[in-house]
Design a protein around this motif. Structure first.
Motif, PDB file in Angstrom:
ATOM      1  N   THR A  26      19.104 -16.728  23.447  1.00  0.00           N
ATOM      2  CA  THR A  26      18.781 -16.695  22.030  1.00  0.00           C
ATOM      3  C   THR A  26      18.317 -18.079  21.617  1.00  0.00           C
ATOM      4  N   MET A  27      17.715 -18.164  20.434  1.00  0.00           N
ATOM      5  CA  MET A  27      17.257 -19.459  19.965  1.00  0.00           C
ATOM      6  C   MET A  27      18.437 -20.416  19.785  1.00  0.00           C
ATOM      7  N   GLY A  28      19.593 -19.889  19.333  1.00  0.00           N
ATOM      8  CA  GLY A  28      20.768 -20.734  19.177  1.00  0.00           C
ATOM      9  C   GLY A  28      21.211 -21.347  20.484  1.00  0.00           C
ATOM     10  N   MET A  29      21.141 -20.578  21.585  1.00  0.00           N
ATOM     11  CA  MET A  29      21.502 -21.106  22.902  1.00  0.00           C
ATOM     12  C   MET A  29      20.537 -22.198  23.341  1.00  0.00           C
ATOM     13  N   ILE A  30      19.248 -21.922  23.157  1.00  0.00           N
ATOM     14  CA  ILE A  30      18.230 -22.889  23.581  1.00  0.00           C
ATOM     15  C   ILE A  30      18.362 -24.199  22.814  1.00  0.00           C
ATOM     16  N   LEU A  31      18.565 -24.095  21.497  1.00  0.00           N
ATOM     17  CA  LEU A  31      18.663 -25.309  20.690  1.00  0.00           C
ATOM     18  C   LEU A  31      19.969 -26.062  20.943  1.00  0.00           C
ATOM     19  N   SER A  32      20.960 -25.393  21.526  1.00  0.00           N
ATOM     20  CA  SER A  32      22.231 -26.056  21.834  1.00  0.00           C
ATOM     21  C   SER A  32      22.164 -26.841  23.138  1.00  0.00           C
ATOM     22  N   THR A  33      21.149 -26.581  23.957  1.00  0.00           N
ATOM     23  CA  THR A  33      21.046 -27.262  25.247  1.00  0.00           C
ATOM     24  C   THR A  33      20.986 -28.782  25.114  1.00  0.00           C
ATOM     25  N   PRO A  34      20.153 -29.334  24.193  1.00  0.00           N
ATOM     26  CA  PRO A  34      20.157 -30.793  24.034  1.00  0.00           C
ATOM     27  C   PRO A  34      21.524 -31.333  23.596  1.00  0.00           C
ATOM     28  N   MET A  35      22.308 -30.519  22.893  1.00  0.00           N
ATOM     29  CA  MET A  35      23.643 -30.951  22.482  1.00  0.00           C
ATOM     30  C   MET A  35      24.547 -31.100  23.702  1.00  0.00           C
ATOM     31  N   TRP A  36      24.427 -30.179  24.654  1.00  0.00           N
ATOM     32  CA  TRP A  36      25.196 -30.288  25.893  1.00  0.00           C
ATOM     33  C   TRP A  36      24.839 -31.588  26.628  1.00  0.00           C
ATOM     34  N   ILE A  37      23.552 -31.836  26.740  1.00  0.00           N
ATOM     35  CA  ILE A  37      23.100 -33.021  27.480  1.00  0.00           C
ATOM     36  C   ILE A  37      23.539 -34.301  26.782  1.00  0.00           C
ATOM     37  N   GLY A  38      23.269 -34.380  25.469  1.00  0.00           N
ATOM     38  CA  GLY A  38      23.657 -35.574  24.717  1.00  0.00           C
ATOM     39  C   GLY A  38      25.164 -35.758  24.685  1.00  0.00           C
ATOM     40  N   GLY A  39      25.906 -34.676  24.500  1.00  0.00           N
ATOM     41  CA  GLY A  39      27.356 -34.768  24.462  1.00  0.00           C
ATOM     42  C   GLY A  39      27.927 -35.232  25.782  1.00  0.00           C
ATOM     43  N   ALA A  40      27.416 -34.696  26.890  1.00  0.00           N
ATOM     44  CA  ALA A  40      27.910 -35.093  28.216  1.00  0.00           C
ATOM     45  C   ALA A  40      27.654 -36.574  28.462  1.00  0.00           C
TER      46      ALA A  40
END
Length: 319
Positions: free
Chosen positions: A289-303
């Motif tokens: 979903t678009m929400g999943m795709i847009l959350s990907t940069p959050m995973w990367i930045g958060g990690a």
């Protein structure tokens, strides 16, 4: 075909919870006698106000305790007041611009072509959390540079208080009977009003009759707004608060901000499996979903932020 769908919906809806049908407005005041129409003090607006005010109070409490940051607070009260002003602008402008760029430009070009001014109609709905996050981040970066403040501790404060606003916002989505979930026959399934009142916001509420409108073919659905309030708001708030008050997490700059990004990205990705995707963006590949795709940069930045906060710091040898 319509009758078949209706009959299939009955047994599922009969055992489901029913939407509490709270009015979208706390109070409605008729100013028609002076030509101004009716003013609605909406729960959605109150949720934004309450979230911002409580976040500001929590942030103020944190900076009043310099020891939590290792001896020096990252900002003064005046700094915080200035930051909050720009954060509010970042939420509104970033949230709307994000919705336009992420949803309207790719999927609703016909709407924009028919009425270019529709991109400005915040009151008609359409705010992106990820766009708001970008707006808030840019606001913090600009103010940090202008006032020569340390960016990472400011990000940590935002990571603690942001879940408050998210939780209130999702509860307001529930009261508005919007962003509900996919069909379900589980015990948590809820029947939301899905009728349409032209020109009304929310679209299923009749402001004249003061009642929610059903189309007669409703299905029980996941109350995904409540899932999001818990996983994106309440849980990150509790976890972050425990970490900073019991384990001195604010002494590791960037740690809390990174954990917030990871927790939000995780919570949002989980709930996307229960939330009904936007009809115009429901055919993405691999079940995304678009929400999943847009959350990907959050995973990367958060990690990266967590790794940077926890990595061993080099010892400085005396001159």
């Amino acid at each position: 075909m319509t009758d078949l769908v209706s009959l299939m919906a009955v047994p599922m809806a009969a055992q489901a919870l029913h939407f509490p049908e709270i009015s979208p407005a706390l109070v409605s005041i008729d100013f028609g006698f002076v030509g101004l129409g009716t003013f609605h003090l909406r729960w959605y607006a109150l949720a934004y106000i309450a979230g911002i005010m409580l976040a500001w109070q929590y942030a103020t409490a944190l900076i009043s305790r310099p020891a939590m940051f290792g001896g020096k607070a990252p900002a003064t009260k005046d700094d915080l007041d200035d930051i909050m002003f720009w954060i509010i602008l970042g939420i509104i402008l970033g949230g709307r611009l994000g919705y336009v760029l992420f949803y309207m430009v790719p999927y609703q070009q016909d709407v924009i072509a028919a009425n270019p001014m529709s991109v400005l109609k915040i009151w008609d709905g359409g705010m992106s959390f990820h766009g708001g996050l970008i707006g808030v981040t840019l606001a913090i970066i600009v103010i940090a540079r202008r006032r020569k403040l340390n960016l990472l501790p400011l990000g940590d404060i935002a990571g603690v208080v942001a879940p408050i606003g998210i939780m209130f916002g999702r509860l307001a989505n529930f009261i508005n009977a919007e962003l509900y979930g996919r069909k379900t026959d589980a015990a948590v399934g809820m029947v939301f009003p899905e009728g349409v009142v032209p020109g009304s916001t929310p679209p299923a509420y009749d402001w004249v009759a003061k009642q929610w409108v059903y189309n007669g073919h409703e299905f029980a659905r996941h109350p995904s707004q409540l899932y999001e309030a818990a996983l994106e708001g309440l849980l990150p708030l509790i976890v972050a608060s425990i970490l900073i008050w019991k384990f001195n997490a604010l002494k590791k700059p960037g740690l809390v901000a990174g954990l917030f990004l990871l927790m939000y990205g995780t919570g949002r990705s989980i709930v996307e499996n229960f939330r009904l995707p936007d009809s115009f963006a429901s055919d993405l590949p691999f079940g995304l979903t678009m929400g999943m795709i847009l959350s990907t940069p959050m995973w990367i930045g958060g990690a990266w932020l967590v790794w940077n906060a926890l990595k061993p710091k080099p010892l400085h040898s005396p001159d």
